[in-house]
Write a protein that holds these residues in place. Structure first.
Motif, PDB file in Angstrom:
ATOM      1  N   ARG A   5       0.875  -1.173   0.000  1.00  0.00           N
ATOM      2  CA  ARG A   5       0.000   0.000   0.000  1.00  0.00           C
ATOM      3  C   ARG A   5       0.911   1.220   0.000  1.00  0.00           C
ATOM      4  O   ARG A   5       1.887   1.275   0.765  1.00  0.00           O
ATOM      5  CB  ARG A   5      -0.877  -0.024   1.255  1.00  0.00           C
ATOM      6  CG  ARG A   5      -1.793   1.162   1.407  1.00  0.00           C
ATOM      7  CD  ARG A   5      -2.710   0.984   2.617  1.00  0.00           C
ATOM      8  NE  ARG A   5      -2.005   1.055   3.877  1.00  0.00           N
ATOM      9  CZ  ARG A   5      -1.939   2.150   4.642  1.00  0.00           C
ATOM     10  NH1 ARG A   5      -2.522   3.274   4.272  1.00  0.00           N
ATOM     11  NH2 ARG A   5      -1.282   2.113   5.799  1.00  0.00           N
ATOM     12  N   VAL A   6       0.614   2.191  -0.852  1.00  0.00           N
ATOM     13  CA  VAL A   6       1.388   3.432  -0.924  1.00  0.00           C
ATOM     14  C   VAL A   6       0.433   4.579  -0.640  1.00  0.00           C
ATOM     15  O   VAL A   6      -0.668   4.627  -1.195  1.00  0.00           O
ATOM     16  CB  VAL A   6       2.061   3.595  -2.306  1.00  0.00           C
ATOM     17  CG1 VAL A   6       2.793   4.929  -2.389  1.00  0.00           C
ATOM     18  CG2 VAL A   6       3.021   2.436  -2.568  1.00  0.00           C
ATOM     19  N   TRP A   7       0.849   5.501   0.226  1.00  0.00           N
ATOM     20  CA  TRP A   7       0.008   6.625   0.588  1.00  0.00           C
ATOM     21  C   TRP A   7       0.855   7.884   0.741  1.00  0.00           C
ATOM     22  O   TRP A   7       2.061   7.807   0.930  1.00  0.00           O
ATOM     23  CB  TRP A   7      -0.787   6.337   1.863  1.00  0.00           C
ATOM     24  CG  TRP A   7       0.018   6.183   3.117  1.00  0.00           C
ATOM     25  CD1 TRP A   7       0.279   7.143   4.056  1.00  0.00           C
ATOM     26  CD2 TRP A   7       0.673   4.994   3.600  1.00  0.00           C
ATOM     27  NE1 TRP A   7       1.045   6.634   5.073  1.00  0.00           N
ATOM     28  CE2 TRP A   7       1.292   5.311   4.832  1.00  0.00           C
ATOM     29  CE3 TRP A   7       0.788   3.694   3.111  1.00  0.00           C
ATOM     30  CZ2 TRP A   7       2.017   4.385   5.554  1.00  0.00           C
ATOM     31  CZ3 TRP A   7       1.519   2.768   3.843  1.00  0.00           C
ATOM     32  CH2 TRP A   7       2.114   3.112   5.050  1.00  0.00           C
ATOM     33  N   THR A   8       0.185   9.024   0.654  1.00  0.00           N
ATOM     34  CA  THR A   8       0.863  10.313   0.774  1.00  0.00           C
ATOM     35  C   THR A   8       1.088  10.638   2.244  1.00  0.00           C
ATOM     36  O   THR A   8       0.156  10.591   3.049  1.00  0.00           O
ATOM     37  CB  THR A   8       0.037  11.428   0.115  1.00  0.00           C
ATOM     38  OG1 THR A   8      -0.185  11.074  -1.250  1.00  0.00           O
ATOM     39  CG2 THR A   8       0.750  12.760   0.178  1.00  0.00           C
ATOM     40  N   GLN A  10       1.912  13.020   5.459  1.00  0.00           N
ATOM     41  CA  GLN A  10       1.485  14.349   5.893  1.00  0.00           C
ATOM     42  C   GLN A  10       2.624  15.015   6.669  1.00  0.00           C
ATOM     43  O   GLN A  10       3.539  14.343   7.151  1.00  0.00           O
ATOM     44  CB  GLN A  10       0.242  14.234   6.780  1.00  0.00           C
ATOM     45  CG  GLN A  10      -0.918  13.498   6.118  1.00  0.00           C
ATOM     46  CD  GLN A  10      -1.352  14.128   4.809  1.00  0.00           C
ATOM     47  OE1 GLN A  10      -1.542  15.345   4.729  1.00  0.00           O
ATOM     48  NE2 GLN A  10      -1.501  13.312   3.770  1.00  0.00           N
ATOM     49  N   LEU A  47       5.833  10.019  -0.298  1.00  0.00           N
ATOM     50  CA  LEU A  47       4.965   8.853  -0.275  1.00  0.00           C
ATOM     51  C   LEU A  47       5.562   7.807   0.643  1.00  0.00           C
ATOM     52  O   LEU A  47       6.779   7.584   0.629  1.00  0.00           O
ATOM     53  CB  LEU A  47       4.815   8.252  -1.680  1.00  0.00           C
ATOM     54  CG  LEU A  47       4.244   9.159  -2.759  1.00  0.00           C
ATOM     55  CD1 LEU A  47       4.290   8.460  -4.118  1.00  0.00           C
ATOM     56  CD2 LEU A  47       2.829   9.581  -2.413  1.00  0.00           C
ATOM     57  N   SER A  55      -1.051  -2.486   9.905  1.00  0.00           N
ATOM     58  CA  SER A  55      -1.233  -1.104  10.342  1.00  0.00           C
ATOM     59  C   SER A  55      -0.038  -0.597  11.136  1.00  0.00           C
ATOM     60  O   SER A  55      -0.106   0.436  11.775  1.00  0.00           O
ATOM     61  CB  SER A  55      -2.512  -0.991  11.180  1.00  0.00           C
ATOM     62  OG  SER A  55      -2.393  -1.812  12.332  1.00  0.00           O
ATOM     63  N   ALA A  94       4.502   4.311  -7.999  1.00  0.00           N
ATOM     64  CA  ALA A  94       3.554   5.304  -7.493  1.00  0.00           C
ATOM     65  C   ALA A  94       4.024   6.722  -7.807  1.00  0.00           C
ATOM     66  O   ALA A  94       3.225   7.586  -8.203  1.00  0.00           O
ATOM     67  CB  ALA A  94       3.350   5.124  -5.989  1.00  0.00           C
TER      68      ALA A  94
END
Length: 150
Positions: A5-8, A10, A47, A55, A94
């Protein structure tokens, strides 16, 4: 493994990025202040990547900069225990897709010329070596300059 899973990231993830970057690069780390500054640098996106079913948090990262028609990978790092698992490839893809979506036509990067694993990752993605930067790294190591038409 394809369950990444790749996410931005913060801005409040800065300390996590600092720890990941230090673990991934050891003596070649940018240092905490430089890593934290990346979150506010113009056009930079951070990313994170980790297991889709976990998690526990990120195991790798990519920082890339949008320069309009061009983009650049600033750094990609994966913690030692997650290397050679496909996470670096997922992070790279990504960043490439995000750059394409933003209108970039070419992606650039510099990579340690002695890092066979990283060179292999980039060549597999289609990057070509277009130059070199002698003694680019603090330890005197050379960098290969690579580019990819998006």
């Amino acid at each position: 493994m394809s369950d990444w899973r790749v996410w931005t990231a913060q801005v409040d993830d800065a300390d996590t990025l600092v720890a990941l970057e230090a673990l991934a690069f050891g003596g070649r780390s940018w240092g905490g202040d430089s890593v934290k500054a990346s979150f506010v640098a113009s056009g930079v996106t951070v990313l994170f990547g980790g297991l889709a079913k976990d998690s526990a948090g990120p195991l790798g990262f990519v920082l890339w900069r949008d320069l309009g028609e061009q983009a650049e990978i600033l750094t990609i790092g994966v913690v030692p225990d997650a290397r050679r698992s496909g996470l670096g490839e997922a992070l790279l893809e990504a960043a490439l897709q995000a750059a394409r979506n933003g209108g970039a036509e070419k992606m650039f990067l510099e990579v340690d010329a002695a890092n066979a694993a990283a060179l292999g990752l980039y060549m597999q993605a289609g990057f070509k070596t277009i130059g070199a930067r002698k003694k680019y790294y603090r330890d005197g190591g050379d960098a290969a300059v690579m580019a990819l038409d998006l």
